[in-house]
Design a protein around this motif. Structure first.
Motif, mmCIF file in Angstrom:
data_model
loop_
_atom_site.group_PDB
_atom_site.id
_atom_site.type_symbol
_atom_site.label_atom_id
_atom_site.label_comp_id
_atom_site.label_asym_id
_atom_site.label_seq_id
_atom_site.Cartn_x
_atom_site.Cartn_y
_atom_site.Cartn_z
ATOM 1 N N GLN A 114 0.829 -1.201 0.000
ATOM 2 C CA GLN A 114 0.000 0.000 0.000
ATOM 3 C C GLN A 114 0.869 1.260 0.000
ATOM 4 O O GLN A 114 0.572 2.237 -0.696
ATOM 5 C CB GLN A 114 -0.927 0.013 1.217
ATOM 6 C CG GLN A 114 -1.882 1.209 1.248
ATOM 7 C CD GLN A 114 -2.820 1.235 0.068
ATOM 8 O OE1 GLN A 114 -3.590 0.307 -0.156
ATOM 9 N NE2 GLN A 114 -2.771 2.311 -0.723
ATOM 10 N N ASN A 115 1.961 1.219 0.745
ATOM 11 C CA ASN A 115 2.878 2.358 0.781
ATOM 12 C C ASN A 115 3.497 2.592 -0.592
ATOM 13 O O ASN A 115 3.677 3.744 -1.026
ATOM 14 C CB ASN A 115 3.968 2.121 1.816
ATOM 15 C CG ASN A 115 4.853 3.332 2.031
ATOM 16 O OD1 ASN A 115 4.366 4.454 2.186
ATOM 17 N ND2 ASN A 115 6.162 3.118 2.038
ATOM 18 N N ALA A 125 -2.410 4.296 -9.510
ATOM 19 C CA ALA A 125 -1.889 2.938 -9.341
ATOM 20 C C ALA A 125 -2.872 2.096 -8.551
ATOM 21 O O ALA A 125 -3.553 2.604 -7.652
ATOM 22 C CB ALA A 125 -0.540 2.974 -8.638
ATOM 23 N N TYR A 126 -2.953 0.814 -8.903
ATOM 24 C CA TYR A 126 -3.842 -0.091 -8.184
ATOM 25 C C TYR A 126 -3.308 -1.510 -8.274
ATOM 26 O O TYR A 126 -2.371 -1.801 -9.039
ATOM 27 C CB TYR A 126 -5.272 -0.016 -8.733
ATOM 28 C CG TYR A 126 -5.401 -0.234 -10.232
ATOM 29 C CD1 TYR A 126 -5.505 -1.525 -10.770
ATOM 30 C CD2 TYR A 126 -5.439 0.839 -11.110
ATOM 31 C CE1 TYR A 126 -5.633 -1.732 -12.126
ATOM 32 C CE2 TYR A 126 -5.568 0.651 -12.470
ATOM 33 C CZ TYR A 126 -5.669 -0.636 -12.979
ATOM 34 O OH TYR A 126 -5.777 -0.838 -14.335
ATOM 35 N N VAL A 127 -3.906 -2.391 -7.486
ATOM 36 C CA VAL A 127 -3.528 -3.803 -7.476
ATOM 37 C C VAL A 127 -4.759 -4.631 -7.806
ATOM 38 O O VAL A 127 -5.850 -4.387 -7.276
ATOM 39 C CB VAL A 127 -2.957 -4.216 -6.103
ATOM 40 C CG1 VAL A 127 -2.725 -5.720 -6.042
ATOM 41 C CG2 VAL A 127 -1.652 -3.480 -5.817
ATOM 42 N N MET A 128 -4.582 -5.617 -8.696
ATOM 43 C CA MET A 128 -5.667 -6.525 -9.077
ATOM 44 C C MET A 128 -5.347 -7.940 -8.643
ATOM 45 O O MET A 128 -4.178 -8.345 -8.654
ATOM 46 C CB MET A 128 -5.894 -6.522 -10.592
ATOM 47 C CG MET A 128 -6.502 -5.260 -11.151
ATOM 48 S SD MET A 128 -7.030 -5.472 -12.877
ATOM 49 C CE MET A 128 -5.491 -5.926 -13.665
ATOM 50 N N VAL A 135 -8.156 -4.529 -5.632
ATOM 51 C CA VAL A 135 -8.112 -4.798 -4.197
ATOM 52 C C VAL A 135 -7.355 -3.738 -3.407
ATOM 53 O O VAL A 135 -7.387 -3.724 -2.177
ATOM 54 C CB VAL A 135 -7.504 -6.195 -3.920
ATOM 55 C CG1 VAL A 135 -8.380 -7.291 -4.519
ATOM 56 C CG2 VAL A 135 -6.077 -6.290 -4.459
ATOM 57 N N ALA A 136 -6.650 -2.833 -4.117
ATOM 58 C CA ALA A 136 -5.945 -1.732 -3.456
ATOM 59 C C ALA A 136 -5.691 -0.656 -4.503
ATOM 60 O O ALA A 136 -5.619 -0.935 -5.704
ATOM 61 C CB ALA A 136 -4.634 -2.211 -2.839
ATOM 62 N N TRP A 137 -5.519 0.599 -4.031
ATOM 63 C CA TRP A 137 -5.373 1.720 -4.956
ATOM 64 C C TRP A 137 -4.747 2.897 -4.228
ATOM 65 O O TRP A 137 -4.665 2.922 -2.996
ATOM 66 C CB TRP A 137 -6.740 2.106 -5.506
ATOM 67 C CG TRP A 137 -7.753 2.342 -4.413
ATOM 68 C CD1 TRP A 137 -7.979 3.506 -3.712
ATOM 69 C CD2 TRP A 137 -8.628 1.354 -3.854
ATOM 70 N NE1 TRP A 137 -8.939 3.318 -2.769
ATOM 71 C CE2 TRP A 137 -9.376 2.003 -2.821
ATOM 72 C CE3 TRP A 137 -8.867 0.007 -4.115
ATOM 73 C CZ2 TRP A 137 -10.319 1.332 -2.059
ATOM 74 C CZ3 TRP A 137 -9.816 -0.655 -3.345
ATOM 75 C CH2 TRP A 137 -10.534 -0.001 -2.338
ATOM 76 N N ASP A 155 -18.598 -4.071 -8.223
ATOM 77 C CA ASP A 155 -18.237 -2.885 -8.992
ATOM 78 C C ASP A 155 -16.731 -2.648 -9.010
ATOM 79 O O ASP A 155 -16.228 -1.961 -9.905
ATOM 80 C CB ASP A 155 -18.946 -1.644 -8.441
ATOM 81 C CG ASP A 155 -20.409 -1.583 -8.837
ATOM 82 O OD1 ASP A 155 -20.760 -2.191 -9.861
ATOM 83 O OD2 ASP A 155 -21.200 -0.950 -8.117
ATOM 84 N N ARG A 156 -16.029 -3.218 -8.032
ATOM 85 C CA ARG A 156 -14.571 -3.108 -8.067
ATOM 86 C C ARG A 156 -13.937 -4.157 -8.971
ATOM 87 O O ARG A 156 -12.711 -4.168 -9.134
ATOM 88 C CB ARG A 156 -13.992 -3.215 -6.644
ATOM 89 C CG ARG A 156 -14.158 -1.930 -5.839
ATOM 90 C CD ARG A 156 -13.212 -1.885 -4.636
ATOM 91 N NE ARG A 156 -13.528 -2.898 -3.638
ATOM 92 C CZ ARG A 156 -14.327 -2.703 -2.599
ATOM 93 N NH1 ARG A 156 -14.923 -1.527 -2.434
ATOM 94 N NH2 ARG A 156 -14.546 -3.662 -1.724
ATOM 95 N N ASN A 157 -14.750 -5.021 -9.567
ATOM 96 C CA ASN A 157 -14.211 -5.933 -10.580
ATOM 97 C C ASN A 157 -14.069 -5.146 -11.881
ATOM 98 O O ASN A 157 -15.039 -4.579 -12.394
ATOM 99 C CB ASN A 157 -15.134 -7.136 -10.792
ATOM 100 C CG ASN A 157 -14.585 -8.077 -11.846
ATOM 101 O OD1 ASN A 157 -14.868 -7.923 -13.024
ATOM 102 N ND2 ASN A 157 -13.801 -9.045 -11.429
#
Length: 285
Positions: A114-115, A125-128, A135-137, A155-157
């Motif tokens: 996350q940092n 930037a984000y994580v899929m 799942v993170a942004w 909706d986050r898909n």
């Protein structure tokens, strides 16, 4: 044979048929011969060039549960001129490789990851995960792509949102179709590892029902991996934003992919994003 195996074999059969249809006899080194009722190679021609019997190859396209060797799959991939992503997809479907378990992320990603996202600053930037769920942004991604914190899990898909959200269409405008096709091809490649899984089946069925484009493109069996490259977004307050996209697998969590959208456009996009972030931080809309 259980439902999951049947779905996997049906997926394999359909994939082979779509890829056979796009290869002409000339591309395969064969004479064109007489006029054909359907495009592409005949089953017998694929069988001949692959070194297998026509009955065996026909069974494969009929979704029968037969044994397939690595060598034969390699031959078929060569004849059908599959690219790297398509070849991988073929092997996943045919050889029933053990799926990588989807790791539960209910407790969130690591503070270190996350940092890393937060330190990207003006780069959204984000994580899929493997299902293409965001799942993170970081703050920049939240400002440009939508308020992930307020979205439902579905909706986050990214595939669901691409095909169902008017906001995404407005953000991408004339670039929406290229983005949607790329996202669908990435989703299809991931699906090869989890064919028949109830979560995937439910999402696919819902998308087929809701989105005409998804329903039309899903049977084409396009598979793809990697980033989209250059992206252009049309933000309602930020204006035209240009990015170069970079993605990579997280080393200590291989089920996760980090995606970084780096501002391009001669510094104009970075300036606009810095201004957006500053306005948001100061409570100015």
């Amino acid at each position: 044979m259980n439902t999951s195996d049947n779905e996997r074999l049906q997926e394999l059969a359909q994939f082979l048929r779509t890829r056979r249809a796009r290869i002409s006899p000339e591309q395969a080194g064969l004479p064109s011969g007489t006029r054909r009722r359907t495009p592409g190679l005949r089953r017998g021609e694929v069988a001949l060039l692959s070194g297998v019997s026509i009955d065996w190859y026909t069974w494969l396209e009929q979704a029968r549960n037969i044994q397939v060797s690595t060598q034969v799959l390699s031959n078929i991939a060569r004849v059908l001129q599959l690219d790297t992503n398509e070849r991988k997809h073929l092997f996943l479907l045919a050889l029933q490789q053990v799926p990588i378990e989807v790791t539960s992320l209910e407790s969130g990603i690591s503070p270190l990851l996350q940092n890393f996202l937060d330190l990207q600053g003006t780069s959204p930037a984000y994580v899929m995960d493997q299902r293409l769920n965001i799942v993170a942004w970081n703050k920049a991604a939240n400002l440009i792509y939508g308020d992930y914190e307020k979205m439902s899990g579905r909706d986050r898909n990214s595939v669901w949102r691409t095909f169902t959200s008017p906001d995404v269409r407005q953000l991408l405008r004339e670039h929406w179709e290229a983005h949607a096709r790329h996202r669908l091809a990435s989703f299809r490649a991931s699906y090869g590892k989890f064919t028949g899984d109830p979560w995937w089946m439910e999402l696919i069925d819902d998308l087929k029902r809701i989105s005409p484009e998804f329903s039309a493109w899903w049977p084409q069996h396009d598979v793809l991996g990697g980033p989209e490259g250059k992206k252009v977004n049309y933000h309602p307050t930020g204006g035209v934003l240009e990015f170069e996209q970079l993605s990579f697998q997280v080393a200590d969590s291989p089920q996760l992919t980090a995606v970084i959208n780096i501002p391009s456009g001669g510094g104009d996009t970075a300036y606009k994003l810095a201004k957006l972030l500053s306005s948001h931080t100061n409570g100015i809309e």
